[in-house]
Design a protein around this motif. Structure first.
Motif, PDB file in Angstrom:
ATOM      1  N   ARG A  69      12.367  -7.160  -4.550  1.00 52.80           N
ATOM      2  CA  ARG A  69      11.754  -6.215  -3.090  1.00 52.80           C
ATOM      3  C   ARG A  69      12.744  -5.379  -2.234  1.00 52.80           C
ATOM      4  O   ARG A  69      14.153  -7.002  -2.321  1.00 52.80           O
ATOM      5  N   TRP A 110       9.743 -16.391  -5.405  1.00 52.63           N
ATOM      6  CA  TRP A 110       8.637 -15.364  -5.890  1.00 52.63           C
ATOM      7  C   TRP A 110       8.234 -15.553  -7.358  1.00 52.63           C
ATOM      8  O   TRP A 110       7.448 -15.242  -7.113  1.00 52.63           O
ATOM      9  N   ARG A 147       4.295 -16.429  -7.558  1.00 54.30           N
ATOM     10  CA  ARG A 147       3.958 -15.352  -8.347  1.00 54.30           C
ATOM     11  C   ARG A 147       2.798 -15.993  -9.488  1.00 54.30           C
ATOM     12  O   ARG A 147       1.485 -15.769  -8.755  1.00 54.30           O
ATOM     13  N   ALA A 171      -3.566  -8.183   1.493  1.00 58.93           N
ATOM     14  CA  ALA A 171      -2.292  -6.372   0.885  1.00 58.93           C
ATOM     15  C   ALA A 171      -4.170  -6.702  -0.364  1.00 58.93           C
ATOM     16  O   ALA A 171      -4.292  -5.671  -0.236  1.00 58.93           O
ATOM     17  N   GLY A 172      -4.874  -7.873  -0.216  1.00 56.14           N
ATOM     18  CA  GLY A 172      -5.864  -7.382  -0.824  1.00 56.14           C
ATOM     19  C   GLY A 172      -7.550  -6.896  -0.137  1.00 56.14           C
ATOM     20  O   GLY A 172      -8.393  -6.587  -0.262  1.00 56.14           O
ATOM     21  N   THR A 225      -6.349  -2.319   1.265  1.00 58.00           N
ATOM     22  CA  THR A 225      -6.478  -1.409   0.395  1.00 58.00           C
ATOM     23  C   THR A 225      -7.274  -1.076  -0.702  1.00 58.00           C
ATOM     24  O   THR A 225      -7.841  -0.428  -0.685  1.00 58.00           O
ATOM     25  N   THR A 226      -8.197  -2.346  -0.455  1.00 57.73           N
ATOM     26  CA  THR A 226      -9.508  -2.225  -1.670  1.00 57.73           C
ATOM     27  C   THR A 226     -10.478  -1.465  -0.995  1.00 57.73           C
ATOM     28  O   THR A 226     -10.903  -0.366  -1.139  1.00 57.73           O
ATOM     29  N   SER A 265       3.511   2.987  -2.246  1.00 56.94           N
ATOM     30  CA  SER A 265       4.286   1.460  -3.159  1.00 56.94           C
ATOM     31  C   SER A 265       4.853   0.720  -2.065  1.00 56.94           C
ATOM     32  O   SER A 265       4.254   0.610  -0.945  1.00 56.94           O
ATOM     33  N   HIS A 317      11.016  -0.944  -3.195  1.00 53.19           N
ATOM     34  CA  HIS A 317      11.823  -2.214  -4.539  1.00 53.19           C
ATOM     35  C   HIS A 317      13.194  -1.972  -4.265  1.00 53.19           C
ATOM     36  O   HIS A 317      13.871  -1.236  -3.322  1.00 53.19           O
ATOM     37  N   PHE A 347      -2.070   0.682  -8.948  1.00 50.86           N
ATOM     38  CA  PHE A 347      -1.365  -0.375  -8.352  1.00 50.86           C
ATOM     39  C   PHE A 347      -0.192  -0.668  -8.982  1.00 50.86           C
ATOM     40  O   PHE A 347       0.364  -2.010  -8.838  1.00 50.86           O
ATOM     41  N   SER A 348       0.004   0.383  -9.216  1.00 50.41           N
ATOM     42  CA  SER A 348       2.249   0.590  -9.027  1.00 50.41           C
ATOM     43  C   SER A 348       2.251   0.041 -10.566  1.00 50.41           C
ATOM     44  O   SER A 348       1.396   0.308 -11.552  1.00 50.41           O
ATOM     45  N   ARG A 374       6.562  -6.570 -11.093  1.00 57.93           N
ATOM     46  CA  ARG A 374       5.939  -6.105  -9.679  1.00 57.93           C
ATOM     47  C   ARG A 374       4.574  -5.446  -9.394  1.00 57.93           C
ATOM     48  O   ARG A 374       4.183  -5.487  -7.754  1.00 57.93           O
ATOM     49  N   CYS A 426       0.758  -4.696  -8.662  1.00 55.14           N
ATOM     50  CA  CYS A 426      -0.526  -5.201  -7.523  1.00 55.14           C
ATOM     51  C   CYS A 426      -0.379  -6.667  -8.462  1.00 55.14           C
ATOM     52  O   CYS A 426      -1.221  -6.524  -9.957  1.00 55.14           O
ATOM     53  N   GLY A 433      -3.559  -8.204  -7.294  1.00 55.69           N
ATOM     54  CA  GLY A 433      -4.981  -8.618  -7.869  1.00 55.69           C
ATOM     55  C   GLY A 433      -5.065  -7.172  -8.568  1.00 55.69           C
ATOM     56  O   GLY A 433      -6.764  -7.154  -7.959  1.00 55.69           O
TER      57      GLY A 433
HETATM   58  C1  HEM Z   1      -7.467  -0.780  -4.738  1.00 55.23           C
HETATM   59  C2  HEM Z   1      -6.793  -2.380  -3.904  1.00 55.23           C
HETATM   60  C3  HEM Z   1      -5.172  -2.970  -4.235  1.00 55.23           C
HETATM   61  C4  HEM Z   1      -4.573  -1.163  -4.751  1.00 55.23           C
HETATM   62  C5  HEM Z   1      -4.216  -0.574  -4.663  1.00 55.23           C
HETATM   63  C6  HEM Z   1      -3.540  -2.368  -4.251  1.00 55.23           C
HETATM   64  C7  HEM Z   1      -1.803  -1.670  -4.274  1.00 55.23           C
HETATM   65  C8  HEM Z   1      -0.997  -2.365  -4.882  1.00 55.23           C
HETATM   66  C9  HEM Z   1       0.325  -2.108  -4.731  1.00 55.23           C
HETATM   67  C10 HEM Z   1       0.678  -0.359  -5.161  1.00 55.23           C
HETATM   68  C11 HEM Z   1       1.414  -3.284  -5.012  1.00 55.23           C
HETATM   69  C12 HEM Z   1       2.879  -2.920  -4.452  1.00 55.23           C
HETATM   70  C13 HEM Z   1       3.320  -3.065  -6.369  1.00 55.23           C
HETATM   71  C14 HEM Z   1       5.006  -2.959  -6.654  1.00 55.23           C
HETATM   72  O1  HEM Z   1       5.677  -3.466  -5.294  1.00 55.23           O
HETATM   73  O2  HEM Z   1       5.515  -2.097  -6.858  1.00 55.23           O
HETATM   74  C15 HEM Z   1       0.504  -4.323  -4.871  1.00 55.23           C
HETATM   75  C16 HEM Z   1       1.433  -5.308  -4.613  1.00 55.23           C
HETATM   76  C17 HEM Z   1       0.242  -6.564  -4.581  1.00 55.23           C
HETATM   77  N1  HEM Z   1      -0.488  -6.795  -4.258  1.00 55.23           N
HETATM   78 FE1  HEM Z   1      -1.857  -4.863  -4.532  1.00 55.23          FE
HETATM   79  N2  HEM Z   1      -3.553  -4.034  -4.371  1.00 55.23           N
HETATM   80  C18 HEM Z   1      -5.090  -3.056  -3.987  1.00 55.23           C
HETATM   81  C19 HEM Z   1      -5.890  -4.738  -4.089  1.00 55.23           C
HETATM   82  C20 HEM Z   1      -5.389  -6.318  -4.255  1.00 55.23           C
HETATM   83  C21 HEM Z   1      -6.164  -7.151  -3.737  1.00 55.23           C
HETATM   84  C22 HEM Z   1      -7.711  -7.604  -4.360  1.00 55.23           C
HETATM   85  C23 HEM Z   1      -4.529  -8.344  -3.296  1.00 55.23           C
HETATM   86  C24 HEM Z   1      -5.290  -9.644  -3.777  1.00 55.23           C
HETATM   87  C25 HEM Z   1      -5.633 -10.297  -4.291  1.00 55.23           C
HETATM   88  C26 HEM Z   1      -3.800  -8.305  -3.973  1.00 55.23           C
HETATM   89  C27 HEM Z   1      -2.730  -8.673  -3.942  1.00 55.23           C
HETATM   90  C28 HEM Z   1      -1.543  -7.943  -4.081  1.00 55.23           C
HETATM   91  C29 HEM Z   1       0.047  -8.939  -4.033  1.00 55.23           C
HETATM   92  C30 HEM Z   1       0.431 -10.259  -3.782  1.00 55.23           C
HETATM   93  C31 HEM Z   1       0.869  -7.586  -4.159  1.00 55.23           C
HETATM   94  C32 HEM Z   1       2.433  -8.040  -4.144  1.00 55.23           C
HETATM   95  C33 HEM Z   1       3.222  -8.315  -5.287  1.00 55.23           C
HETATM   96  C34 HEM Z   1       4.890  -8.341  -5.473  1.00 55.23           C
HETATM   97  O3  HEM Z   1       5.425  -9.050  -4.400  1.00 55.23           O
HETATM   98  O4  HEM Z   1       4.740  -9.281  -7.084  1.00 55.23           O
HETATM   99  N3  HEM Z   1      -3.453  -6.530  -4.333  1.00 55.23           N
HETATM  100  N4  HEM Z   1      -0.660  -3.546  -4.442  1.00 55.23           N
END
Ligand code: HEM
Length: 507
Positions: free
Chosen positions: A111, A134, A138, A313-314, A317-318, A380, A383, A443-444, A448, A450, A452
């Motif tokens: 990141r 991380w 994670r 994050a959760g 977005t949702t 996103s 990174h 969700f990428s 890394r 997503c 969730g």
């Molecule tokens: C429609 C819903 C969602 C979308 C479109 C979405 C999209 C994303 C995207 C684009 C990233 C960045 C990935 C990257 O760095 O390449 C991300 C990271 C993340 N998302 Fe989601 N997300 C959604 C829902 C959720 C939910 C429900 C949760 C929790 C339970 C969540 C938890 C996370 C976490 C913790 C990361 C960081 C991952 C990391 O850095 O290792 N997301 N999400």
């Protein structure tokens, strides 16, 4: 000029004057020239940077992803852009993004913890953390969220229970126009609350309203022009009001999670954890008994950063995706009718379940198309390369910030028949069966990606089928479908323009 406007709007007068001076200085100093080829090594091309300003004068920081997407038409799918002194490699289109995030997942898997993200979490938690911290957080979150929600059965129960409350909430409007934001946000954040704390909040609970409002404000402010300037010139900090507002929200969120965790601690039973926070506390106790306090990553800073990461994050977005879905259904009533027809035939009036998805190919295609079209996370999260790496023949040095433009994948004209229009047929074959698409990357992807995703996909399916089974979504009386605006409000995520809809009971 976009940059000057942005500065004047968002940064205090002194800061603006100072930065404006820099701007003038930059423009009058001659350009240092493109450095795409140094000592035989070929770096990704890009516009010539000005001293100090880099390419800021070419970017509209209120629509950064659009400016970058535009530049990719000139410089290709892997190019360099300078945010002031900071070098960023931008990736556009399915091929380049997939090659980097999937095929070179390790190399592109760190990141970039920009100044604002560093202020947020100090390198702790999951989203803005790297290395061993991380990996541990994670891994632990994935394993435990499976037990408390992301496992199929339990998530389904949690979401279905929340649907009943959301249904009651929407019924209260009696088909009159309302803004969908609050009800949908409260329902979505309650799902995270149940997974994290083991309980939900009443919609009348003002603490929940407060938490959700602040979290959404924070997400919007992270995408603001002034925060992008702060990330570029961290010394601007004292002039950037949004930095102070964000930090006040982050402190507020930590205070709340501390309150909730303290009350959980009082009734903690190591034999039966109620949610993610309990599991973390149990692990913390175990580690502290086994080793010295300082050796364990299971400390309260990581706990609160992780909890707040999951909410931030959760939720936005949702909830934003669900709201785009309802707006798009009101805009395209014939698509809404076809979804309802399929739901009525295959499910009737009983509660939709995850296993129904297979029998609802059109509905599934519509949900995927909503995510593709809305593209809620256009860039996103930045990174960073973990080592020197070659991509498309270019050298990208270790520690370079890399921005995968997910919107350019979701609208890649080589991958989608009609990239700019809402067209569920993108996900259907000739026989009207649902088909997966490789370029579907909201969700990428890679290490890394997503965390969730599976929970979010389940939420979107159950929310959408349940809401369309029960309600007809229409524009307010006197507003035609054509008047519904599909242009996004640009923050860190892309939100629908404020609007009202009517939710008319179907039975
Ligand atoms: C429609 C819903 C969602 C979308 C479109 C979405 C999209 C994303 C995207 C684009 C990233 C960045 C990935 C990257 O760095 O390449 C991300 C990271 C993340 N998302 Fe989601 N997300 C959604 C829902 C959720 C939910 C429900 C949760 C929790 C339970 C969540 C938890 C996370 C976490 C913790 C990361 C960081 C991952 C990391 O850095 O290792 N997301 N999400």
């Amino acid at each position: 000029m976009a940059l000057a406007e942005t500065l004047l709007m968002h940064v205090s007068i002194t800061g603006a004057l100072f930065a404006a001076l820099l701007l003038i200085l930059g423009i009058f100093l001659f350009s240092i020239g493109s450095s795409s080829q140094v000592e035989g090594k070929i770096y990704p091309p890009g516009p010539k940077p000005l001293p100090l300003l880099g390419n800021l004068h070419m970017l509209d920081l209120k629509k950064t992803y659009m400016s970058l997407w535009e530049l990719s038409k000139q410089y290709g799918s892997v190019f360099t852009v300078h945010f002031g002194p900071k070098k960023v490699v931008v990736l556009t289109g399915y091929k380049a993004v997939k090659q980097a995030l999937v095929n070179l997942s390790e190399e592109f898997g760190d990141r970039d913890i920009t100044p604002i993200f560093h202020d947020f979490n100090d390198g702790f938690g999951i989203v803005f953390s790297n290395g061993e911290n991380w990996r541990e957080m994670r891994r632990f979150a994935l394993a435990n969220l499976r037990d408390f929600g992301m496992g199929r059965k339990r998530s389904e129960e949690i979401i279905i229970e929340e649907m009943q409350y959301l249904n009651e909430e929407l019924e209260k409007f009696e088909g009159k126009p309302f803004d969908t934001t609050q009800a949908v946000n409260l329902a979505v954040s309650n799902i995270i609350a149940t997974i994290v704390y083991g309980y939900r909040f009443e919609y009348s609970n003002t603490k929940l309203h407060h938490m959700v409002r602040k979290a959404n404000q924070t997400v919007t402010m992270i995408g603001s022009a002034s925060i992008q300037l702060y990330n570029t010139f961290p010394w601007l900090r004292r002039f950037v009001k949004n930095q102070k507002r964000i930090m006040s929200n982050v402190r507020d969120a930590c205070k709340r999670s501390e309150e909730f965790v303290t009350s959980l601690q009082e009734t903690l039973n190591p034999q039966s954890p109620r949610g993610f926070a309990d599991s973390f506390l149990i692990q913390q106790q175990k580690d502290e008994e086994r080793s010295s306090k300082s050796a364990t990553p299971f400390h309260s800073k990581n706990l609160h950063c992780t909890i707040n990461n999951l909410f931030a994050a959760g939720t936005d977005t949702t909830a934003t995706t669900v709201r785009w879905g309802l707006l798009l259904m009101a805009k395209y009533p014939e698509i809404q009718a076809a979804v309802q027809d399929e739901i009525d035939k295959m499910i009737g009036k009983r509660q939709p379940l995850v296993k129904d998805r297979i029998n609802l190919p059109y509905t599934d295609a519509v949900i995927h198309e909503i995510q593709r079209f809305a593209s809620v996370a256009p860039i996103s999260i930045p990174h960073q390369t973990t080592c020197d790496v070659h991509l498309n023949g270019y050298l990208i040095k270790k520690g370079t910030s890399v921005w995968p433009l997910l919107v350019s994948v979701l609208r890649d004209e080589n991958e989608w028949e009609t990239p700019d229009s809402f067209n569920p047929r993108h996900f259907l074959n000739e026989q009207s069966q649902f088909v997966k698409k490789d370029a579907f990357m909201p969700f990428s992807a890679g290490r890394r990606a997503c965390l969730g995703e599976s929970l979010a996909r389940m939420e979107l399916f159950l929310f959408f089928t349940f809401l369309l089974q029960h309600f007809q979504f229409t524009p307010p009386p006197g507003v035609s479908e054509d008047d519904l605006d599909l242009s996004p409000v640009i923050g860190f995520t892309l939100n629908p323009t404020p609007h009202k809809l009517c939710a008319v009971k179907r039975f």
